[in-house]
Design a protein around this motif. Sequence first.
Motif, PDB file in Angstrom:
ATOM      1  N   ASP A 190       0.858  -1.188   0.000  1.00 47.57           N
ATOM      2  CA  ASP A 190       0.000   0.000   0.000  1.00 47.57           C
ATOM      3  C   ASP A 190       0.892   1.235   0.000  1.00 47.57           C
ATOM      4  O   ASP A 190       1.458   1.604   1.031  1.00 47.57           O
ATOM      5  CB  ASP A 190      -0.914  -0.003   1.234  1.00 47.57           C
ATOM      6  CG  ASP A 190      -1.932   1.131   1.212  1.00 47.57           C
ATOM      7  OD1 ASP A 190      -1.739   2.092   0.446  1.00 47.57           O
ATOM      8  OD2 ASP A 190      -2.921   1.051   1.959  1.00 47.57           O
ATOM      9  N   VAL A 191       1.016   1.861  -1.151  1.00 47.02           N
ATOM     10  CA  VAL A 191       1.887   3.031  -1.278  1.00 47.02           C
ATOM     11  C   VAL A 191       1.433   4.150  -0.341  1.00 47.02           C
ATOM     12  O   VAL A 191       2.254   4.866   0.237  1.00 47.02           O
ATOM     13  CB  VAL A 191       1.922   3.531  -2.737  1.00 47.02           C
ATOM     14  CG1 VAL A 191       2.697   4.840  -2.836  1.00 47.02           C
ATOM     15  CG2 VAL A 191       2.559   2.480  -3.640  1.00 47.02           C
TER      16      VAL A 191
ATOM     17  N   ALA B 175       3.851   6.194   6.611  1.00 47.06           N
ATOM     18  CA  ALA B 175       4.894   5.661   7.482  1.00 47.06           C
ATOM     19  C   ALA B 175       6.150   6.523   7.405  1.00 47.06           C
ATOM     20  O   ALA B 175       6.771   6.819   8.437  1.00 47.06           O
ATOM     21  CB  ALA B 175       5.213   4.219   7.100  1.00 47.06           C
ATOM     22  N   GLU B 176       6.526   6.917   6.207  1.00 48.77           N
ATOM     23  CA  GLU B 176       7.704   7.778   6.063  1.00 48.77           C
ATOM     24  C   GLU B 176       7.526   9.086   6.842  1.00 48.77           C
ATOM     25  O   GLU B 176       8.463   9.580   7.474  1.00 48.77           O
ATOM     26  CB  GLU B 176       7.944   8.080   4.581  1.00 48.77           C
ATOM     27  CG  GLU B 176       8.559   6.930   3.799  1.00 48.77           C
ATOM     28  CD  GLU B 176       9.150   7.390   2.495  1.00 48.77           C
ATOM     29  OE1 GLU B 176      10.317   7.058   2.205  1.00 48.77           O
ATOM     30  OE2 GLU B 176       8.438   8.109   1.762  1.00 48.77           O
ATOM     31  N   GLU B 177       6.311   9.619   6.793  1.00 50.70           N
ATOM     32  CA  GLU B 177       6.042  10.872   7.516  1.00 50.70           C
ATOM     33  C   GLU B 177       6.098  10.666   9.025  1.00 50.70           C
ATOM     34  O   GLU B 177       6.764  11.417   9.750  1.00 50.70           O
ATOM     35  CB  GLU B 177       4.676  11.420   7.122  1.00 50.70           C
ATOM     36  CG  GLU B 177       4.320  12.720   7.823  1.00 50.70           C
ATOM     37  CD  GLU B 177       2.935  13.229   7.468  1.00 50.70           C
ATOM     38  OE1 GLU B 177       2.508  14.220   8.091  1.00 50.70           O
ATOM     39  OE2 GLU B 177       2.291  12.650   6.574  1.00 50.70           O
ATOM     40  N   VAL B 178       5.392   9.644   9.522  1.00 52.37           N
ATOM     41  CA  VAL B 178       5.344   9.387  10.968  1.00 52.37           C
ATOM     42  C   VAL B 178       6.725   9.029  11.500  1.00 52.37           C
ATOM     43  O   VAL B 178       7.166   9.538  12.541  1.00 52.37           O
ATOM     44  CB  VAL B 178       4.333   8.261  11.283  1.00 52.37           C
ATOM     45  CG1 VAL B 178       4.432   7.831  12.756  1.00 52.37           C
ATOM     46  CG2 VAL B 178       2.917   8.723  10.959  1.00 52.37           C
ATOM     47  N   PHE B 179       7.434   8.154  10.792  1.00 53.29           N
ATOM     48  CA  PHE B 179       8.734   7.687  11.257  1.00 53.29           C
ATOM     49  C   PHE B 179       9.829   8.730  11.045  1.00 53.29           C
ATOM     50  O   PHE B 179      10.917   8.606  11.599  1.00 53.29           O
ATOM     51  CB  PHE B 179       9.113   6.376  10.568  1.00 53.29           C
ATOM     52  CG  PHE B 179       8.195   5.234  10.909  1.00 53.29           C
ATOM     53  CD1 PHE B 179       7.575   5.155  12.142  1.00 53.29           C
ATOM     54  CD2 PHE B 179       7.956   4.218   9.985  1.00 53.29           C
ATOM     55  CE1 PHE B 179       6.730   4.093  12.466  1.00 53.29           C
ATOM     56  CE2 PHE B 179       7.120   3.152  10.298  1.00 53.29           C
ATOM     57  CZ  PHE B 179       6.504   3.092  11.533  1.00 53.29           C
ATOM     58  N   GLY B 180       9.549   9.744  10.257  1.00 50.19           N
ATOM     59  CA  GLY B 180      10.494  10.839  10.090  1.00 50.19           C
ATOM     60  C   GLY B 180      10.410  11.849  11.210  1.00 50.19           C
ATOM     61  O   GLY B 180      11.267  12.734  11.323  1.00 50.19           O
ATOM     62  N   LYS B 181       9.375  11.710  12.057  1.00 50.54           N
ATOM     63  CA  LYS B 181       9.216  12.593  13.216  1.00 50.54           C
ATOM     64  C   LYS B 181       9.837  11.928  14.439  1.00 50.54           C
ATOM     65  O   LYS B 181      10.624  10.997  14.314  1.00 50.54           O
ATOM     66  CB  LYS B 181       7.741  12.933  13.409  1.00 50.54           C
ATOM     67  CG  LYS B 181       7.178  13.735  12.228  1.00 50.54           C
ATOM     68  CD  LYS B 181       5.703  14.043  12.405  1.00 50.54           C
ATOM     69  CE  LYS B 181       5.155  14.824  11.204  1.00 50.54           C
ATOM     70  NZ  LYS B 181       3.701  15.099  11.353  1.00 50.54           N
ATOM     71  N   ASN B 182       9.480  12.379  15.619  1.00 48.75           N
ATOM     72  CA  ASN B 182      10.231  11.981  16.813  1.00 48.75           C
ATOM     73  C   ASN B 182       9.440  11.284  17.906  1.00 48.75           C
ATOM     74  O   ASN B 182      10.009  10.942  18.943  1.00 48.75           O
ATOM     75  CB  ASN B 182      10.888  13.226  17.428  1.00 48.75           C
ATOM     76  CG  ASN B 182      11.777  13.964  16.459  1.00 48.75           C
ATOM     77  OD1 ASN B 182      11.323  14.883  15.781  1.00 48.75           O
ATOM     78  ND2 ASN B 182      13.033  13.565  16.368  1.00 48.75           N
TER      79      ASN B 182
END
Length: 364
Positions: free
Chosen positions: A275-276, A282-289
């Motif tokens: 699921d793109v 995920a990239e957005e959430v995991f790019g945060k802290n």
Amino acid sequence: MDNKFYVFGAHSRAQTVAVYIQYLYPETSIEAYLVNNDEKNAAHINGVPVILLDKNTKLHCEYPVFLGTRSIYHENLAKTARNFGIQKIYPVTVDMDLKLRNAYLQKYFSSIGRKFAKINDADSLGKKNEREVPEIQACVYVAKSIFDKPLQKETELAGYEKIIQVGAALTQERLEESGIIDFTGENISGRNKQFCELTGLYWIWKHAKEDVVGLVHYRRHFVLPKDWKARTQKYGIDVILPVPLYVAPSVEGNYRERHVSEDWDIMMNYLKQHDVGTFEQAEEVFGKNLYSPCNMFIMRREVLNDLCEWMFPIIETVAEEQGMREDAYQNRYPGFLSERLITLFFEMHRDRYKVVYADKNFLP
């Protein structure tokens, strides 16, 4: 609050302390991270110098120092700081960390237009149900193994908590006669050394019958108000998660620094292939802290079903590719990944489920 300060330590815990203080007190800035051991540390962290103390080091004695390490090192570090003439020494205890974290999250959530809702704060829980709702059946399962180290002081469980023996397939020894074990019916109990408390989660998913179910650890429990079950019904709460933890440099970066990067790559590749849209979130959430740690939760059983149906195929895919590891700590990567995935799941479904937070304790 002084305008300049030091932090003893240079790892994630110390960096988190610095972020909390500077965010809550914008007039302050960290002068340096201090270290006194031979561990490999970066020369700078986000432009802030990391100073390896020796007899020739000159420090600003008037600046306070925060001890941003595990508490077992605090006594020795405080002595070291005093030897350099520093008088304002603040050990970042569990209680101080909790206060800083909650204050940080309150301010941060407000800055992004969201409410930091906690189960013990009725004013933050939002709209009440207008109709009377029946009392719920609830059970918070406490994961415990015969391989766990004993507590320094035994603590009585809350009335809604029950021990679930995890990894029961790996031993004939039982914690309790006729107790709950994760080795009945459909289960993954035999994989406990790798999946940790997830073997208990899997059993709860497949077998628990209560309206609301939870998972905590024998050392870590939620700090809940006595009427938390009534509040869950009264305010239409779907999920209770641990108060989020700030990690540096990001959720992804923190995982890569502490664990095996290839695990993360396989997980993200799975999301991208299936699921793109999820991959991009995920990239957005995991790019945060921020993420909610420890695989702890309380949630409605149907929500648990949604979470597990989504998450376990991801974890299984990574485990099938990566297999077992000799390093006992790094072998627990399915559990480390699931902590991040639980956070992602509820960020993706923020409009679908009502999520609130609770503090957790730690029993030595």
